[in-house]
Design a protein around this motif. Structure first.
Motif, PDB file in Angstrom:
ATOM      1  N   LYS A  81      25.472 -12.715  54.385  1.00  0.00           N
ATOM      2  CA  LYS A  81      24.045 -13.059  54.353  1.00  0.00           C
ATOM      3  C   LYS A  81      23.322 -12.230  53.301  1.00  0.00           C
ATOM      4  CE  LYS A  81      23.774 -14.829  59.003  1.00  0.00           C
ATOM      5  NZ  LYS A  81      23.511 -14.538  60.410  1.00  0.00           N
ATOM      6  N   LYS A 114      33.057 -16.291  61.574  1.00  0.00           N
ATOM      7  CA  LYS A 114      32.052 -17.270  61.986  1.00  0.00           C
ATOM      8  C   LYS A 114      31.152 -16.742  63.090  1.00  0.00           C
ATOM      9  CE  LYS A 114      31.720 -22.139  63.322  1.00  0.00           C
ATOM     10  NZ  LYS A 114      30.938 -22.628  62.203  1.00  0.00           N
ATOM     11  N   GLN A 115      31.734 -15.982  64.026  1.00  0.00           N
ATOM     12  CA  GLN A 115      30.931 -15.470  65.135  1.00  0.00           C
ATOM     13  C   GLN A 115      30.272 -14.136  64.806  1.00  0.00           C
ATOM     14  OE1 GLN A 115      30.527 -17.445  67.614  1.00  0.00           O
ATOM     15  NE2 GLN A 115      32.127 -18.891  67.086  1.00  0.00           N
ATOM     16  N   TYR A 117      27.723 -11.368  62.640  1.00  0.00           N
ATOM     17  CA  TYR A 117      26.277 -11.327  62.458  1.00  0.00           C
ATOM     18  C   TYR A 117      25.882 -11.351  60.994  1.00  0.00           C
ATOM     19  CZ  TYR A 117      27.577  -6.464  61.821  1.00  0.00           C
ATOM     20  OH  TYR A 117      28.179  -5.322  61.392  1.00  0.00           O
ATOM     21  N   ASN A 118      26.834 -11.084  60.092  1.00  0.00           N
ATOM     22  CA  ASN A 118      26.420 -10.942  58.697  1.00  0.00           C
ATOM     23  C   ASN A 118      27.172 -11.876  57.758  1.00  0.00           C
ATOM     24  OD1 ASN A 118      24.869  -9.863  56.648  1.00  0.00           O
ATOM     25  ND2 ASN A 118      26.407  -8.350  56.122  1.00  0.00           N
ATOM     26  N   LYS A 121      27.577 -19.108  57.772  1.00  0.00           N
ATOM     27  CA  LYS A 121      28.536 -20.043  58.382  1.00  0.00           C
ATOM     28  C   LYS A 121      28.729 -21.251  57.474  1.00  0.00           C
ATOM     29  CE  LYS A 121      27.185 -18.200  62.768  1.00  0.00           C
ATOM     30  NZ  LYS A 121      26.871 -16.934  62.088  1.00  0.00           N
TER      31      LYS A 121
ATOM     32  N   MET B 142      23.810  -3.695  55.684  1.00  0.00           N
ATOM     33  CA  MET B 142      22.748  -4.675  55.874  1.00  0.00           C
ATOM     34  C   MET B 142      21.643  -4.392  54.852  1.00  0.00           C
ATOM     35  SD  MET B 142      24.241  -6.201  58.300  1.00  0.00           S
ATOM     36  CE  MET B 142      23.081  -7.437  58.850  1.00  0.00           C
ATOM     37  N   TRP B 143      20.741  -5.353  54.703  1.00  0.00           N
ATOM     38  CA  TRP B 143      19.694  -5.212  53.701  1.00  0.00           C
ATOM     39  C   TRP B 143      18.541  -4.344  54.222  1.00  0.00           C
ATOM     40  CZ3 TRP B 143      21.190  -9.946  55.862  1.00  0.00           C
ATOM     41  CH2 TRP B 143      20.344 -10.468  56.828  1.00  0.00           C
ATOM     42  N   PRO B 150      23.518  -3.654  64.429  1.00  0.00           N
ATOM     43  CA  PRO B 150      24.424  -4.679  64.977  1.00  0.00           C
ATOM     44  C   PRO B 150      25.568  -4.162  65.839  1.00  0.00           C
ATOM     45  CG  PRO B 150      24.041  -5.023  62.636  1.00  0.00           C
ATOM     46  CD  PRO B 150      23.477  -3.698  62.972  1.00  0.00           C
ATOM     47  N   TYR B 155      22.907  -5.446  71.115  1.00  0.00           N
ATOM     48  CA  TYR B 155      22.448  -6.225  69.956  1.00  0.00           C
ATOM     49  C   TYR B 155      22.538  -7.717  70.260  1.00  0.00           C
ATOM     50  CZ  TYR B 155      22.675  -8.413  65.333  1.00  0.00           C
ATOM     51  OH  TYR B 155      22.476  -9.226  64.249  1.00  0.00           O
ATOM     52  N   ASP B 157      22.678 -11.216  68.474  1.00  0.00           N
ATOM     53  CA  ASP B 157      22.846 -11.751  67.123  1.00  0.00           C
ATOM     54  C   ASP B 157      22.052 -13.032  66.958  1.00  0.00           C
ATOM     55  OD1 ASP B 157      26.169 -13.232  67.441  1.00  0.00           O
ATOM     56  OD2 ASP B 157      24.544 -12.988  68.877  1.00  0.00           O
ATOM     57  N   PRO B 158      21.761 -13.402  65.692  1.00  0.00           N
ATOM     58  CA  PRO B 158      20.930 -14.573  65.447  1.00  0.00           C
ATOM     59  C   PRO B 158      21.512 -15.828  66.083  1.00  0.00           C
ATOM     60  CG  PRO B 158      21.358 -13.401  63.401  1.00  0.00           C
ATOM     61  CD  PRO B 158      22.193 -12.762  64.441  1.00  0.00           C
ATOM     62  N   TYR B 161      24.052 -21.033  66.065  1.00  0.00           N
ATOM     63  CA  TYR B 161      25.183 -21.923  66.310  1.00  0.00           C
ATOM     64  C   TYR B 161      24.745 -23.339  65.977  1.00  0.00           C
ATOM     65  CZ  TYR B 161      27.745 -18.348  68.864  1.00  0.00           C
ATOM     66  OH  TYR B 161      28.423 -17.229  69.214  1.00  0.00           O
ATOM     67  N   GLU B 162      25.400 -23.954  65.042  1.00  0.00           N
ATOM     68  CA  GLU B 162      25.024 -25.314  64.678  1.00  0.00           C
ATOM     69  C   GLU B 162      26.150 -26.287  64.949  1.00  0.00           C
ATOM     70  OE1 GLU B 162      24.499 -23.996  60.901  1.00  0.00           O
ATOM     71  OE2 GLU B 162      22.425 -23.414  61.126  1.00  0.00           O
TER      72      GLU B 162
END
Lengths: 216, 189
Positions: A81, A114-115, A117-118, A121, B142-143, B150, B155, B157-158, B161-162
């Motif tokens: 990401k 895939k699972q 956080y960074n 997908k 991370m940024w 995380p 934590y 997570d976002p 899931y699509e």
């Protein structure tokens, strides 16, 4: 143009073609990729260009170090990401007509991460992908196959008519939204114009002997 | 290296320090030494400079999140120290923060072992431990502007899931929640 007539003419020493055919023939045999690798798939991509697999046979030996000179972006590797905005920006900087090959499990879906956080997908959440190659990493043959698939795709594109590609339409933009770093995730998390697949989860039937009372 | 002897050596060299041996019950028996925050830097300096121990190499820094231990829980940082001169190690050294919310400060060992610099930044990034005395404490993976840590156990997570072709167990549960939510909202878009 009628193929039979064309063959008959060529037997009489007359070469007949269309502007579209010549144009696409030239384009498909000089696709210049962007020098651009993200992870281990990039190593396979590099191997593909070297003498043993020799991508130069297909007119793609010139890896351009600038997006301004490139026609093809091979997304070779895991797109984190943190890296995704830069990938989209590079794609926006490429001139039309431009194509994308998503190479490897990570670039097409997030792969083993895939699972996580960074990891994105799949890069097709932000840019339109022409050819997807699964594999972890895919072999050079798979990349060559993807490249030939792309060549067929370029060859089949029309210069006129309703099916003409994006770069021949005045009303479509060749730039896509660059995601921003948010507090918890990228914003937006996907480009809804490109990616609008709804999640369909169907629970599988419990296997025999499973989840049944009275049985251990 | 005898951990008991190391402990008594440290206690003789650094007066007032509170040390505790954390016993590892597994067959490997890799016990470790828990340092108190106030004297940790002095103890680490002793471990590096003592001619007998001479632990001149910090090979690994990692974090552990203990959310349910001792009330509000704590964050732990683990260092693995080796001696390249004496050919011994690892000596495992631990430090614990006071809690997991505000009092998350620990002394940085980067002034002693330069190899700890990036690893302490990683622990800061993923666990949220603030190292006092670190020369350049920024996020590393991370940024900047990312707010969460995380690797902490709580934590979230976002929720992105699509598409899950073979959803099962926890993923299936979340996927079902998603499809219910999407149906209520009138589809994904």
């Amino acid at each position: 143009m009628d193929q039979k007539l064309k063959i008959e003419l060529s037997q009489q020493g007359i070469f007949a073609t269309t502007l579209e055919e010549v144009y696409n023939w030239g384009r498909k045999n000089s696709v210049w990729p962007l020098t651009f690798g993200l992870a281990c798939c990039a190593i396979e991509m590099i191997a593909t260009t070297m003498a043993r697999y020799d991508l130069a046979r297909f007119g793609a030996e010139v890896f351009r170090p600038s997006p301004r000179q490139a026609d093809l972006m091979i997304v070779a590797g895991t797109v984190t990401k943190k890296m995704a905005p830069q990938v989209v920006r590079l794609y926006n900087q490429m001139p039309e007509p431009k194509y994308v090959i998503a190479m490897g499990a990570c670039a097409i879906s997030g792969g083993p991460f895939k699972q996580g956080y960074n990891v994105l997908k799949g890069i097709d959440r932000y840019i339109p992908v022409d050819v997807h190659i699964p594999g972890c990493p895919p072999r050079p043959e798979a990349l060559i196959d993807a490249f030939m698939t792309l060549q067929k795709k370029i060859d089949a594109q029309h210069l006129t008519g309703d099916l003409r590609p994006r770069h021949l339409r005045a009303d479509t933009s060749s730039e896509f939204v660059v995601p921003q770093y948010g507090a918890h995730d990228l914003e937006p998390a996907k480009n809804p114009k490109l990616w609008n697949i709804t999640l369909k989860a169907t629970p599988t039937e419990p296997r025999a002997g499973e989840n049944e009372p009275g049985k251990s | 290296m005898n951990l008991e002897k190391v402990k008594s050596d440290i206690e003789a060299a650094v007066p007032g320090c509170r040390l505790q041996i954390v016993v590892n019950g597994s067959p490997s028996g890799q016990h470790s030494l828990l340092l108190d925050r106030e004297h940790a830097f002095a103890v680490a300096k002793f471990l590096r400079d003592d001619p007998e121990l001479c632990l001149d190499y910090c090979s690994n820094v990692t974090g552990v999140d203990w959310p349910d231990t001792e009330g509000s829980g704590y964050l732990e940082v683990v260092y693995h120290l080796y001696s390249t001169v004496k050919k011994h190690g690892p000596l495992t050294v631990r430090m614990r923060t006071e809690d997991r919310k505000d009092a998350v400060n620990l002394p940085s060992f980067t002034p002693l072992w330069r190899s700890a610099e990036f690893q302490e930044r990683e622990v800061f990034d993923l666990y949220g431990v603030v190292f006092d005395g670190h020369p350049d404490l920024r996020r590393i993976l991370m940024w900047d502007g990312f707010e969460d840590h995380p690797m902490r156990k709580d934590y979230v997570d976002p929720d992105d899931y699509e598409y899950e072709p073979t959803a099962h167990d926890a993923v299936l549960k979340r996927a079902l929640e998603h499809s219910n939510r999407d149906e209520k909202a009138g589809g994904c878009q």
